[in-house]
Design an enzyme around this catalytic site. Sequence first.
Site, PDB file in Angstrom:
ATOM      1  N   HIS A  17       0.979  -1.394   0.013  1.00 32.00           N
ATOM      2  CA  HIS A  17       0.017   0.103  -0.181  1.00 32.00           C
ATOM      3  C   HIS A  17       0.717   1.256   0.049  1.00 32.00           C
ATOM      4  O   HIS A  17       0.530   2.135  -0.672  1.00 32.00           O
ATOM      5  CB  HIS A  17      -0.982  -0.036   1.307  1.00 32.00           C
ATOM      6  CG  HIS A  17      -2.060  -1.029   1.360  1.00 32.00           C
ATOM      7  ND1 HIS A  17      -2.035  -1.856   2.243  1.00 32.00           N
ATOM      8  CD2 HIS A  17      -2.900  -1.115   0.428  1.00 32.00           C
ATOM      9  CE1 HIS A  17      -3.160  -2.716   2.162  1.00 32.00           C
ATOM     10  NE2 HIS A  17      -3.561  -2.510   1.073  1.00 32.00           N
ATOM     11  N   LYS A  41     -16.850  -7.216   3.629  1.00 30.22           N
ATOM     12  CA  LYS A  41     -16.093  -8.205   4.278  1.00 30.22           C
ATOM     13  C   LYS A  41     -15.734  -7.548   5.753  1.00 30.22           C
ATOM     14  O   LYS A  41     -15.697  -6.305   5.736  1.00 30.22           O
ATOM     15  CB  LYS A  41     -14.931  -8.588   3.860  1.00 30.22           C
ATOM     16  CG  LYS A  41     -14.045  -7.696   2.941  1.00 30.22           C
ATOM     17  CD  LYS A  41     -12.585  -8.276   2.366  1.00 30.22           C
ATOM     18  CE  LYS A  41     -12.022  -6.993   1.499  1.00 30.22           C
ATOM     19  NZ  LYS A  41     -10.872  -7.320   0.731  1.00 30.22           N
ATOM     20  N   ARG A  93      -1.760  -6.395  -8.448  1.00 28.62           N
ATOM     21  CA  ARG A  93      -0.578  -7.334  -7.983  1.00 28.62           C
ATOM     22  C   ARG A  93      -0.512  -8.461  -9.209  1.00 28.62           C
ATOM     23  O   ARG A  93       0.584  -9.121  -9.494  1.00 28.62           O
ATOM     24  CB  ARG A  93      -0.801  -7.927  -6.642  1.00 28.62           C
ATOM     25  CG  ARG A  93      -0.272  -6.974  -5.391  1.00 28.62           C
ATOM     26  CD  ARG A  93      -0.917  -7.557  -4.213  1.00 28.62           C
ATOM     27  NE  ARG A  93      -2.518  -7.750  -4.344  1.00 28.62           N
ATOM     28  CZ  ARG A  93      -3.249  -8.074  -3.279  1.00 28.62           C
ATOM     29  NH1 ARG A  93      -2.552  -8.291  -2.116  1.00 28.62           N
ATOM     30  NH2 ARG A  93      -4.391  -8.419  -3.527  1.00 28.62           N
ATOM     31  N   SER A 131      -2.780  -8.021   2.885  1.00 27.70           N
ATOM     32  CA  SER A 131      -3.200  -7.813   4.228  1.00 27.70           C
ATOM     33  C   SER A 131      -3.566  -8.959   4.830  1.00 27.70           C
ATOM     34  O   SER A 131      -3.244  -9.431   5.871  1.00 27.70           O
ATOM     35  CB  SER A 131      -4.301  -6.681   4.299  1.00 27.70           C
ATOM     36  OG  SER A 131      -3.768  -5.454   4.029  1.00 27.70           O
TER      37      SER A 131
HETATM   38  O1  PNS Z   1      -8.691  -3.033  -0.173  1.00 34.05           O
HETATM   39  P1  PNS Z   1      -9.993  -3.424  -0.710  1.00 34.05           P
HETATM   40  O2  PNS Z   1     -10.834  -4.408   0.098  1.00 34.05           O
HETATM   41  O3  PNS Z   1      -9.442  -4.399  -1.899  1.00 34.05           O
HETATM   42  O4  PNS Z   1     -10.860  -2.233  -1.226  1.00 34.05           O
HETATM   43  C1  PNS Z   1     -12.165  -2.325  -2.004  1.00 34.05           C
HETATM   44  C2  PNS Z   1     -12.666  -0.849  -2.249  1.00 34.05           C
HETATM   45  C3  PNS Z   1     -12.859  -0.347  -0.878  1.00 34.05           C
HETATM   46  C4  PNS Z   1     -11.874  -0.143  -3.181  1.00 34.05           C
HETATM   47  C5  PNS Z   1     -14.096  -1.350  -2.848  1.00 34.05           C
HETATM   48  O5  PNS Z   1     -14.911  -2.406  -1.986  1.00 34.05           O
HETATM   49  C6  PNS Z   1     -15.169  -0.030  -2.751  1.00 34.05           C
HETATM   50  O6  PNS Z   1     -14.781   0.871  -3.421  1.00 34.05           O
HETATM   51  N1  PNS Z   1     -16.154  -0.185  -1.788  1.00 34.05           N
HETATM   52  C7  PNS Z   1     -16.969   0.832  -1.782  1.00 34.05           C
HETATM   53  C8  PNS Z   1     -18.530   0.601  -2.440  1.00 34.05           C
HETATM   54  C9  PNS Z   1     -18.347   0.696  -3.735  1.00 34.05           C
HETATM   55  O7  PNS Z   1     -18.686   1.961  -4.283  1.00 34.05           O
HETATM   56  N2  PNS Z   1     -18.817  -0.441  -4.432  1.00 34.05           N
HETATM   57  C10 PNS Z   1     -18.617  -0.478  -5.979  1.00 34.05           C
HETATM   58  C11 PNS Z   1     -20.263  -0.345  -6.421  1.00 34.05           C
HETATM   59  S1  PNS Z   1     -21.353  -1.390  -5.905  1.00 34.05           S
END
Ligand code: PNS
Length: 166
Positions: A17, A41, A93, A131
Amino acid sequence: MYRLVYPGSFDPPTLGHLDIMARALRLCDELRVAVLTSGSKQARFSLEQRLDMLHLAIQDLDQASRVVVEGFSGLLVDYVQACGGQAVVRGVRNVSDFSYEENMAEINRQLCAPHETILLPAKPELAFMSSSLIKEMDRLDQDYRAWLPASSYAYTKEAFRQAHVV
Ligand code: PNS
């Protein structure tokens, strides 16, 4: 001001990150690190802990003063619009990450996001790290110091210890 948003769970933030943050900072005036408060999650660490970890971790960056760390809930597109972000940045990645990010970029476009998504390939030496792997290493009592930002390691280790106590 050109503002990039770097969203994620950061549960906990890793060196991967931090590398994306350092590289994204070269592309913008301000980097908003947006921590998802309640995703699908369940996070291991509280929002407060993850914000603390990020505030510590960014001390390892040359340009920490151009980074803003905050929580967000709901849709990413709404957050990006509300904070005046021009684009979202995410690290990739491997091909699984790419497929996921491609879908997320597309759903955000369908949700009428005016912003673009910038995907930065992870450095090969950090591409296997996640993570989830840090959490697994902690569970199995392995040393993961090499994969965490130096400034957030002690806090993260203690946060894991406290989580085991309760
Ligand atoms: O570190 P992560 O868990 O891969 O991050 C995922 C994240 C936070 C980028 C993604 O889950 C997200 O944007 N969530 C917010 C909800 C949203 O906008 N979802 C997409 C449309 S349904």
